[in-house]
Each structure stands twice: as structure tokens, then as C-alpha cells.
Design an enzyme around this catalytic site. Structure first.
Site, short mmCIF file in Angstrom:
data_model
loop_
_atom_site.label_atom_id
_atom_site.label_comp_id
_atom_site.label_asym_id
_atom_site.label_seq_id
_atom_site.Cartn_x
_atom_site.Cartn_y
_atom_site.Cartn_z
N SER A 287 0.84 -1.20 0.00
CA SER A 287 0.00 0.00 0.00
C SER A 287 0.87 1.25 0.00
O SER A 287 1.70 1.44 -0.90
CB SER A 287 -0.97 -0.06 1.18
N ASP B 53 -10.17 -5.65 -3.99
CA ASP B 53 -9.91 -4.36 -3.34
C ASP B 53 -10.93 -3.37 -3.89
O ASP B 53 -11.61 -3.64 -4.89
CB ASP B 53 -8.48 -3.90 -3.68
N HIS C 74 -7.76 -5.65 0.09
CA HIS C 74 -6.57 -4.83 0.34
C HIS C 74 -5.77 -5.53 1.44
O HIS C 74 -5.77 -5.11 2.61
CB HIS C 74 -6.99 -3.42 0.75
#
Length: 236
Positions: free
Chosen positions: A122, A180, A212
Site C-alpha cells: 500500500s 480491493d 486490500h
């Protein structure tokens, strides 16, 4: 110039002679210890190697604008989470300099930069892209998991400039789950395409049903890619 912050680090030592290193950056609000524990839970037996040290730094706590200024362990600030807004370059560049000290520590320990891979999950992946594309293009590779860059990121411009100058860039390994947030998956895929258009060698892997988060298949693929970029040297 302000003094460089010292980052907290946890790591996994190689079982044999240390001849290569991976720097793995956590996502926003997490820590090096948290990411290390998550990886250990996801992978069987672990993201561990005979010759590669895996380093998990922790971002310093700072006010984070998308959380209305609340304090969080983030690598850099954002004006907001949107592909269309400018990047918060001041905080990105400060952290690139800070993380560069980890790279230099590895080099001082005898690990050449072409035996170092940088990556993250991320926000950590976005930080790794800035670090590798703009500051340390001579590392062995860069990986980005569930990651995206703003559409006018200076990282794209930096890649184009280095390609025009005839310089080499690290190969990018990128993964994103199809479950996601749809916008984030599309944003991640667009990041890969824009880096490829700028001249970088990229590989983008979609994982069906993955949110995610990390998954064992994704991490096993990453392990194989790391070993391809950082093979056991004959002197190890």
C-alpha cells in the site's frame, strides 16, 4: 539541514552468509513489527532466505491530513487520497532521505546496491517506488503490493528523464487484488501502465478475490521474484 530521524527496524536474518537485502515497507498506520507478523502469518514457513536479510522499518508517527491531522505511522502525508491531487513532495522527499540511510547501512555492511530490493504494501509500495525510481535506481528491483501513485507523480517524470539519459532502472513487480476497492485496483493497474509507458520494465499481477491485504499465493510469487533478482551468489 534538519537531523535525519533514526527509524525503528526489525528484521529476519539469513540462515547463512548475508549477501543481499530486502527492505519491506508497511502500509499506513502499521509498523515494521506489524508487517513482519502479518507476513509470518500469511506465509508458510516464512519470507526468510539463506542469504537475504529482510528489513522491516517503522515509519515515524506524524499528523496525517486524510485523518484530519490525527497522528499515524505513515511514510508521507497526502492532501487527500485521490489520483488527481498533487503529491505531498516535501514529506516524500524527507522520508526518501531517511530511508536512504538504511540502504547506506547495508552498503557499509558489504551489500552492493545491485543486491538490494526495495518494496512495500500500500503506502509502503508507493514510498518504495519514489525511493527506487528517483533516488536509488541502481537497486536490484522494486515491488509494490496493493499500491498506487498519483497520476501526475514525479516518479513517472523521473523514469522518463533517466531513460532519456540512457540510465538503467530497477524492474517493478506489482500485485493487486481484484476485490480491493474497484477504484484502487484500477488506480494500481494504471500506475503500472504509466511506469511502463515512461520506460520502466514492469509486471502487474491481479489476484482474484483478494481484498486490500496480503495472501499466500501473492507472497509465494513475490518470494520467487526476489530470488530471481537476488540469487544465491557463488561466494555465499
Amino acid at each position: 539541514m534538519a537531523a535525519m530521524r533514526t527509524l525503528q527496524i526489525c528484521g529476519v536474518s539469513p540462515t547463512g552468509k548475508h549477501s543481499a537485502s530486502v527492505i519491506f515497507l508497511h502500509g499506513s498506520g502499521d509498523s515494521g513489527q506489524g508487517l513482519r507478523a502479518w507476513v509470518r502469518d500469511v506465509m508458510v514457513p516464512d519470507l526468510a532466505f539463506s542469504h537475504i536479510r529482510v528489513i522491516y522499518p517503522t515509519a515515524p508517527a506524524r499528523p496525517y491530513t486524510p485523518m484530519r491531522g490525527a497522528i499515524s505511522t505513515v511514510w508521507f502525508d497526502r492532501y487527500k487520497i485521490s489520483p488527481h491531487c498533487p503529491e505531498h513532495l516535501e514529506s516524500i522527499d524527507v522520508m526518501c532521505n531517511t530511508l536512504g540511510s538504511i540502504i547506506q547501512d547495508e552498503v557499509a555492511a558489504g551489500i552492493p546496491k545491485n543486491r538490494i530490493v526495495i518494496g512495500g504494501f500500500s503506502m509502503g509500495g508507493a514510498m518504495a517506488l519514489h525511493l527506487a525510481c528517483r533516488y536509488h535506481p541502481d537497486v536490484a528491483g522494486v515491488f509494490a503490493l496493493s499500491t498506487f501513485l498519483n497520476k501526475d507523480s514525479v516518479a513517472f517524470q523521473s523514469v522518463e528523464e533517466q531513460i532519456r539519459a540512457g540510465l538503467s532502472l530497477p524492474e517493478l513487480f506489482q500485485c493487486h487484488g481484484t476485490s480491493d476497492d474497484l477504484v484502487l485496483h484500477q488506480w494500481g493497474e494504471a500506475t503500472s501502465m504509466l511506469l511502463k509507458k515512461a520506460g520502466m520494465t514492469t509486471a502487474f499481477h491481479s489476484f482474484q478475490g483478494l481484498h486490500h491485504q496480503l495472501s499466500q499465493p501473492e507472497m509465494e510469487l513475490l518470494r520467487s521474484w526476489i530470488l530471481n533478482k537476488l540469487p544465491l551468489s557463488t561466494s555465499s
